[in-house]
Structure formats: structure tokens, C-alpha cells
Design a protein around this motif. Structure first.
Motif, mmCIF file in Angstrom:
data_model
loop_
_atom_site.group_PDB
_atom_site.id
_atom_site.type_symbol
_atom_site.label_atom_id
_atom_site.label_comp_id
_atom_site.label_asym_id
_atom_site.label_seq_id
_atom_site.Cartn_x
_atom_site.Cartn_y
_atom_site.Cartn_z
ATOM 1 N N ILE A 33 38.603 44.219 34.846
ATOM 2 C CA ILE A 33 37.966 45.514 35.647
ATOM 3 C C ILE A 33 37.994 46.736 34.510
ATOM 4 O O ILE A 33 38.753 46.973 34.053
ATOM 5 C CB ILE A 33 39.291 45.873 36.725
ATOM 6 C CG1 ILE A 33 39.255 44.658 37.840
ATOM 7 C CG2 ILE A 33 38.613 47.013 37.510
ATOM 8 C CD1 ILE A 33 39.858 44.973 38.994
ATOM 9 N N ILE B 212 35.443 42.771 39.627
ATOM 10 C CA ILE B 212 36.025 42.007 38.498
ATOM 11 C C ILE B 212 34.895 41.131 37.775
ATOM 12 O O ILE B 212 33.958 40.439 38.298
ATOM 13 C CB ILE B 212 36.966 40.695 39.090
ATOM 14 C CG1 ILE B 212 38.161 41.445 39.620
ATOM 15 C CG2 ILE B 212 37.491 39.740 37.885
ATOM 16 C CD1 ILE B 212 39.388 40.599 40.230
ATOM 17 N N THR C 189 46.423 43.387 43.419
ATOM 18 C CA THR C 189 46.018 42.023 43.301
ATOM 19 C C THR C 189 47.068 41.071 43.718
ATOM 20 O O THR C 189 46.971 39.921 43.871
ATOM 21 C CB THR C 189 45.401 41.638 41.992
ATOM 22 O OG1 THR C 189 46.625 42.185 41.049
ATOM 23 C CG2 THR C 189 44.250 42.444 41.566
ATOM 24 N N MET D 130 41.355 35.324 40.688
ATOM 25 C CA MET D 130 41.302 36.456 40.046
ATOM 26 C C MET D 130 41.614 36.585 38.445
ATOM 27 O O MET D 130 42.710 36.802 38.216
ATOM 28 C CB MET D 130 41.944 37.570 40.893
ATOM 29 C CG MET D 130 41.415 38.234 42.180
ATOM 30 S SD MET D 130 42.226 39.766 42.696
ATOM 31 C CE MET D 130 41.423 39.859 44.249
ATOM 32 N N CYS E 220 42.927 43.637 32.289
ATOM 33 C CA CYS E 220 42.646 42.095 32.279
ATOM 34 C C CYS E 220 43.472 41.600 33.283
ATOM 35 O O CYS E 220 44.754 42.001 33.383
ATOM 36 C CB CYS E 220 42.903 41.628 30.903
ATOM 37 S SG CYS E 220 41.847 41.944 29.657
ATOM 38 N N ILE E 221 43.287 40.709 34.061
ATOM 39 C CA ILE E 221 43.737 40.070 35.301
ATOM 40 C C ILE E 221 44.002 38.582 34.889
ATOM 41 O O ILE E 221 42.978 38.224 34.623
ATOM 42 C CB ILE E 221 43.216 40.642 36.521
ATOM 43 C CG1 ILE E 221 42.887 42.004 36.815
ATOM 44 C CG2 ILE E 221 44.053 39.795 37.572
ATOM 45 C CD1 ILE E 221 42.139 42.247 37.890
#
Length: 292
Positions: free
Chosen positions: A5, A219, A26, A1, A48-49
């Protein structure tokens, strides 16, 4: 991931709370938002991931769009209805033409003073923390750009409008400044961010709709989130040099003419996204390496 998003933040919670929710869904620690929305504001909040936290600064520079309502004749210490009322003025002498004339003065590049109730820091301390202690410090003016103000409607003493603006703009301050220009004061009563660059409220997702099972469906890949930058494809020779941090001056890097001071999305011949590169001083170098 590793991606972004596009959250539609509801009113009543902080931007940091939204980040916390995404972390829990997550099970990833590296999560960050791309520009604070006040708790009572709603709308577009890209989060942001993973490795995408490296591109937060790029997204924060995006043009923003807001829908705002403000009320004439009232001033609070926070510039919105959450604050303490400092003064009230009868605004009944203010005409619609005066309001429209005042609003028009703020279109273009202007100097804006950030509000005391903001997340900016003074000597390492958040301004809102000082404000809560009753301490007010001098804030430097900042150059911001109001690209346009449209869809203006007046239901006296409430004014509604849509604002397209640059990074660093405080809509609360804009409302306050319009009120001061009219001599009656103004306070923001609602705010919705409808766009942040490519992220639009139309294709956003409600926070309470997300679950650990479906979050992956929402995502957006990092390179899609950066499609405001042109695409640059490099061969395997230059790919290795760029990944190793080499600054390249070889004109064979690309068949296209690169633009000075411009960022590019860099891909290899297999269409794998490498990162963001910057062409500066007639040389090209990876600015953010985004490979695994």
C-alpha cells in the motif's frame, strides 16, 4: 492480502504507527514499512503486507525523491527544528550565488555522515537512543548518491529544493552539510518524500482514508511493485526446479540473454508470479520465493 500500500504518511506520527494502523485494519501480523520517515516528515511510505514483507529490501533500494525546506543560520542537535538549538549565526552575508554554488557541490556520489538522531544501530542500540542520553558516538561515512537537486527557490534565510537521491541518504544531513559548507549552519524545517521508485505521492492514499472495508482496493500486487525488474517466463520443467531452490545453468531456461547480476520477476506459463530470481555467475536461482 499480499501486496503493498502506497501510504501518504501525515506529519506528527511515526512510520511504525502507520504499520500498526495497517495491522489493525487488515488483521495481519506480517506488516512492515520500506524505509523510515521521521515523525515530522510526510509523504510516500510504501507498506508491505503478508508475503510482500519478503520484498521490503528490494523496495528500500529504490531511488527516492524529496521536497525539503531548510533555514540558514541555525544548527540543532537533531538537524531539524525538533531538536535543541546548538548555535545561531547571522547568515545575512551569504548571497544566492553562494547558496547555489554550495548546493551544486553535493550533486553526485558523496560521503555522508548519518545524524546521531537516526534509527541506525551502534553495538545493537539505536543512535537516537544514545543521543537522548547525551551520548555521541563516531559514525562512519557512507557513500550515497545525489542524482539531482532541482526546483531551488530562496526566500532568505529559507531555501527550498527537490532532491533525487539513492538509498541511505539523510536529507537532514544534506541540509546540515550545506550549512557547514557556507559557514553559517542550517537546519531542516520541513520534509516531504514525493517518490520511492514507482511509488509516487500522486497515487498514494491518505492513512485516515483507509478502513477495513476499503483497504483491499489499495493493495498493489507484489509483481507490480517490482516492475523495475524485467519479466522472465519459464516452462513447467524449470518452474519445478526453481521452486525447489535449484540453481540452473541450462541455457534453455530462456530464449533471452540474461544479464549478470540482474534480478528478474519470474512467472510460469500460466502467468502466475513465482518470485524474484537472480542471474549470477552464469546461473539462475530464485532469490525470493513468493508463491502461496
Amino acid at each position: 492480502m499480499n501486496g503493498v500500500i502506497n501510504i501518504n504518511k501525515p506529519t506528527g506520527i511515526s512510520s511504525f504507527k502507520c504499520v500498526d494502523v495497517i495491522k489493525k485494519l487488515t488483521h495481519i501480523k506480517k506488516v512492515g514499512h520500506t524505509g523510515t520517515l521521521d515523525p515530522e516528515a510526510s509523504g510516500v511510505l510504501p507498506i508491505c503486507i503478508g508475503r510482500a514483507t519478503k520484498i521490503i529490501d528490494f523496495i528500500m533500494t529504490n531511488t527516492k525523491e524529496y521536497e525539503v525546506e531548510f533555514k540558514l543560520g541555525i544548527v540543532t542537535d537533531t538537524y531539524d527544528m525538533e531538536g535543541t538549538i546548538l548555535r545561531t549565526v547571522d547568515p545575512s552575508h551569504v548571497s544566492e550565488q553562494m547558496i547555489l554554488g554550495s548546493i551544486n557541490k553535493f550533486v553526485g556520489e558523496i560521503a555522508q555522515v548519518p545524524p546521531m538522531y537516526s534509527a541506525l544501530k551502534h553495538n545493537g542500540v539505536r543512535l537516537y537512543e544514545l543521543a537522548r542520553q547525551g551520548i555521541e558516538v563516531e559514525r562512519k561515512e557512507r557513500k550515497i548518491t545525489i542524482y539531482s537537486i532541482s526546483d531551488i527557490s530562496i526566500d532568505f534565510p529559507v531555501v527550498r529544493m527537490k532532491v533525487l537521491c539513492s538509498k541511505g541518504t539523510y536529507i537532514r544531513s544534506l541540509c546540515y552539510d550545506i550549512g557547514e559548507d557556507l559557514g553559517v549552519g542550517a537546519t531542516m524545517i520541513s520534509l516531504k518524500r514525493t517518490a520511492n521508485g514507482i511509488f509516487n505521492i500522486v497515487n498514494s492514499v491518505e492513512l485516515n482514508h483507509l478502513s477495513s472495508e476499503n483497504i483491499g482496493d489499495y493493495i498493489i500486487p507484489m509483481d507490480e511493485a517490482l516492475n523495475c525488474f524485467k519479466k522472465l517466463v519459464v516452462d513447467s520443467y524449470f518452474e519445478k526446479l526453481l521452486i525447489n531452490g535449484v540453481r540452473i545453468m541450462d541455457k534453455r531456461l530462456t530464449s533471452e540473454e540474461l544479464i549478470e547480476g540482474t534480478y528478474y520477476r519470474v512467472y510460469n506459463k500460466d502467468s502466475i508470479f513465482i518470485g524474484v530470481g537472480l542471474y549470477k555467475d552464469k546461473s539462475f536461482k530464485i532469490d525470493k520465493l513468493l508463491l502461496e
